[in-house]
Design a protein around this motif. Structure first.
Motif, short mmCIF file in Angstrom:
data_model
loop_
_atom_site.label_atom_id
_atom_site.label_comp_id
_atom_site.label_asym_id
_atom_site.label_seq_id
_atom_site.Cartn_x
_atom_site.Cartn_y
_atom_site.Cartn_z
N SER A 99 0.82 -1.20 0.00
CA SER A 99 0.00 0.00 0.00
C SER A 99 0.87 1.26 0.00
O SER A 99 0.60 2.20 -0.77
N ALA A 100 1.90 1.28 0.82
CA ALA A 100 2.78 2.45 0.87
C ALA A 100 3.51 2.65 -0.45
O ALA A 100 3.65 3.78 -0.94
N LEU A 128 4.19 5.69 -5.49
CA LEU A 128 4.19 5.71 -6.95
C LEU A 128 3.13 6.67 -7.48
O LEU A 128 3.37 7.42 -8.43
N LEU A 129 1.96 6.66 -6.87
CA LEU A 129 0.87 7.54 -7.28
C LEU A 129 1.24 9.00 -7.09
O LEU A 129 1.04 9.83 -7.99
N GLN A 145 3.97 10.01 -9.63
CA GLN A 145 3.40 10.19 -10.97
C GLN A 145 2.58 11.47 -11.05
O GLN A 145 2.63 12.19 -12.05
N HIS A 146 1.85 11.78 -9.99
CA HIS A 146 1.06 13.01 -9.97
C HIS A 146 1.97 14.23 -10.06
O HIS A 146 1.68 15.17 -10.82
N ASN A 147 3.06 14.23 -9.30
CA ASN A 147 4.00 15.35 -9.33
C ASN A 147 4.62 15.51 -10.72
O ASN A 147 4.79 16.63 -11.21
N GLU A 148 4.96 14.40 -11.35
CA GLU A 148 5.52 14.47 -12.70
C GLU A 148 4.48 15.02 -13.69
O GLU A 148 4.82 15.81 -14.58
#
Length: 85
Positions: A53-54, A59-60, A63-66
């Protein structure tokens, strides 16, 4: 599967077997049921669950920041001339 067992019983197709009850001859369990031992939790399973989960959350967020950085980069370099629009 339950409908099939009802049909077998209804039409009298139950064959005597080595099991104590003829209706049990046609049933199988995919799982072995045992009493849960709450005094000794499965720490490996708990660690794998929380770790997975961590890792997925990290990763989420990465990816959002990218994606946000790419959006800002494209927005800043957008072609804005009056002839194109």
């Amino acid at each position: 599967m339950a409908a099939g067992l009802r049909a077998v019983r209804r039409w009298g197709l139950v064959v005597a077997s080595a099991s104590p009850s003829p209706s049990l001859a046609f049933t199988r369990s995919a799982f072995v049921v045992k009493k849960a031992n709450n005094a000794q939790p499965n720490w490996l399973g708990v660690g794998l669950a929380f770790g997975t989960s961590a890792a997925l959350w990290a990763l989420l967020i990465k990816q959002h920041n990218e994606d946000v950085m790419e959006y800002e980069r494209r927005k800043a370099s957008a072609h804005k001339c009056r002839q194109c629009s």
